[in-house]
Design an enzyme around this catalytic site. Structure first.
Site, mmCIF file in Angstrom:
data_model
loop_
_atom_site.group_PDB
_atom_site.id
_atom_site.type_symbol
_atom_site.label_atom_id
_atom_site.label_comp_id
_atom_site.label_asym_id
_atom_site.label_seq_id
_atom_site.Cartn_x
_atom_site.Cartn_y
_atom_site.Cartn_z
ATOM 1 N N MET A 16 0.821 -1.208 0.000
ATOM 2 C CA MET A 16 0.000 0.000 0.000
ATOM 3 C C MET A 16 0.854 1.257 0.000
ATOM 4 O O MET A 16 0.339 2.374 -0.005
ATOM 5 C CB MET A 16 -0.924 -0.011 1.207
ATOM 6 C CG MET A 16 -2.211 -0.731 0.876
ATOM 7 S SD MET A 16 -3.218 -0.895 2.307
ATOM 8 C CE MET A 16 -2.545 -2.358 2.979
ATOM 9 N N LYS A 66 16.061 -6.005 3.487
ATOM 10 C CA LYS A 66 16.356 -4.980 4.510
ATOM 11 C C LYS A 66 17.773 -5.074 5.078
ATOM 12 O O LYS A 66 18.333 -4.066 5.520
ATOM 13 C CB LYS A 66 15.340 -5.076 5.665
ATOM 14 C CG LYS A 66 13.968 -4.538 5.309
ATOM 15 C CD LYS A 66 13.070 -4.491 6.525
ATOM 16 C CE LYS A 66 11.725 -3.901 6.177
ATOM 17 N NZ LYS A 66 10.881 -3.688 7.353
ATOM 18 N N ALA A 128 11.637 -12.630 18.368
ATOM 19 C CA ALA A 128 13.044 -12.231 18.498
ATOM 20 C C ALA A 128 13.694 -12.137 17.120
ATOM 21 O O ALA A 128 14.896 -12.343 16.976
ATOM 22 C CB ALA A 128 13.778 -13.242 19.376
ATOM 23 N N GLY A 129 12.907 -11.828 16.105
ATOM 24 C CA GLY A 129 13.426 -11.671 14.746
ATOM 25 C C GLY A 129 13.808 -10.229 14.473
ATOM 26 O O GLY A 129 13.996 -9.429 15.406
ATOM 27 N N LYS A 156 17.112 -17.472 20.977
ATOM 28 C CA LYS A 156 17.179 -16.277 20.110
ATOM 29 C C LYS A 156 16.803 -15.018 20.888
ATOM 30 O O LYS A 156 17.372 -13.943 20.667
ATOM 31 C CB LYS A 156 16.244 -16.453 18.905
ATOM 32 C CG LYS A 156 16.825 -17.321 17.829
ATOM 33 C CD LYS A 156 16.168 -16.963 16.506
ATOM 34 C CE LYS A 156 16.114 -18.158 15.595
ATOM 35 N NZ LYS A 156 15.110 -18.006 14.536
ATOM 36 N N ILE A 219 2.066 -5.823 15.382
ATOM 37 C CA ILE A 219 2.610 -5.047 14.259
ATOM 38 C C ILE A 219 2.050 -5.518 12.922
ATOM 39 O O ILE A 219 2.251 -4.868 11.908
ATOM 40 C CB ILE A 219 4.155 -5.026 14.236
ATOM 41 C CG1 ILE A 219 4.733 -6.407 13.936
ATOM 42 C CG2 ILE A 219 4.716 -4.467 15.527
ATOM 43 C CD1 ILE A 219 6.202 -6.322 13.512
#
Ligand code: ATR
Length: 281
Positions: A16, A66, A128-129, A156, A219
């Site tokens: 979007m 990213k 935990a990414g 992690k 999120i």
């Protein structure tokens, strides 16, 4: 001639970002155009080179580029260094400068809903990414020390706590441990992909032990009301959707490119209309 901006990612077809940025250019009476470019991982090098050569003024970066874009940039802003990832690139004086507006976009959006100082809140982050890292480091950078991390793979979460360069009292927990002590948190932040369309009936943990005053934040913005947020609403808890982070990260990127503040309310309305939600976010 107008200025070109864009997004690189894979996939980008349902993004979007073109809708909200092109509307903001019109709204601000700026001669700019934003286009989503589908860039496969093995085409990243050529694509970034092409964007630079063709004089694109700035672009967003999304999954899966990213982190892999970093070696292709000339400079990293502190926000990108903190996050360890880039979601916005500014092309200035022949140099590509990487920023990350996800963490600050998220925290700005959370502060709109939680009026009490975040530094006084006890916060739980689920996951935990990369997304958890950006939010965790941004919050601790802003002085929030009381943040625990829980993750399916506890090791992690532990690694992330050890990697955090800012003062904290964090502990790492399993999802089951977090569920058991959920009542001790003021804010619960869900950062995993669990519940994302099309697996929208899934949630990473149960909220039954959450305190009645808790704010539950997810999120994910597609669907807007994830299974976790629906459970939160049913329990009478306060809900914070992922639309706020999405529009605020976009607004911060727009400002980096144009030095003008777009209307976050208008961006929100566009996203809500497209996703078929109400304006509760
Ligand atoms: P992102 O950059 O979007 O954060 P990521 O770095 O791949 O993506 O991280 C994904 C996060 O979602 C991790 O915390 C992952 O848990 P593990 O570290 O145990 O893999 C979490 N996750 C993914 N699928 C999950 C599932 N089915 N249940 C619980 N957690 C899950």
């Amino acid at each position: 001639m107008g200025n070109l901006y864009g997004l690189i990612g894979c996939p980008v077809e349902h993004s979007m970002s073109p809708n909200i940025h092109n509307d903001a250019f019109k709204d601000q009476e700026l001669d700019g155009y934003y286009h989503a470019f589908h860039v496969e991982p093995d085409c990243l090098t050529e694509s970034v080179h092409a964007l630079k050569t063709l004089g694109v003024r700035g672009f967003n970066v999304t999954i899966p580029h990213k982190i892999s874009i970093i070696p292709h940039l000339d400079e990293l802003d502190e926000t990108a260094k903190i996050a360890g990832a880039v979601n916005t690139v500014v092309h200035k004086d022949g140099r590509l400068i990487g920023y990350n507006t996800d963490g600050n976009g998220y925290v700005t959006s959370l502060k709109e809903m939680v009026k009490r100082p975040l530094t006084e809140q006890k916060i739980l982050i689920i996951g935990a990414g990369g997304a958890a890292r950006g939010i965790y480091f941004t919050l601790t950078h802003q002085g929030c020390q009381h943040i625990d991390l829980c993750n399916r793979t506890v090791a992690k979460a532990e690694e992330l706590v050890h990697a955090c360069p800012f003062p904290n009292t964090s502990t790492s927990l399993s999802l089951i441990q977090a569920e058991e002590q959920l009542g001790s948190y003021d804010i619960i932040i869900q950062t995993t992909a669990v519940g994302l369309h099309p697996n929208s009936n899934l949630k990473p943990l149960s909220l039954k032990n959450a305190r009645s005053t808790a704010v539950v934040s997810d999120i994910i913005y597609n669907p807007i009301y994830t299974a976790l947020l629906q459970e939160a609403e049913n329990l009478g808890l306060t809900v914070h959707t992922g639309v706020g982070m999405f529009v605020h990260q976009a607004a911060l990127a727009f400002e980096l490119w144009t030095k003008q503040k777009p209307s976050v309310d208008k961006m929100t309305t566009i996203v809500m209309d497209k996703l078929g939600g109400t304006t509760r976010c």
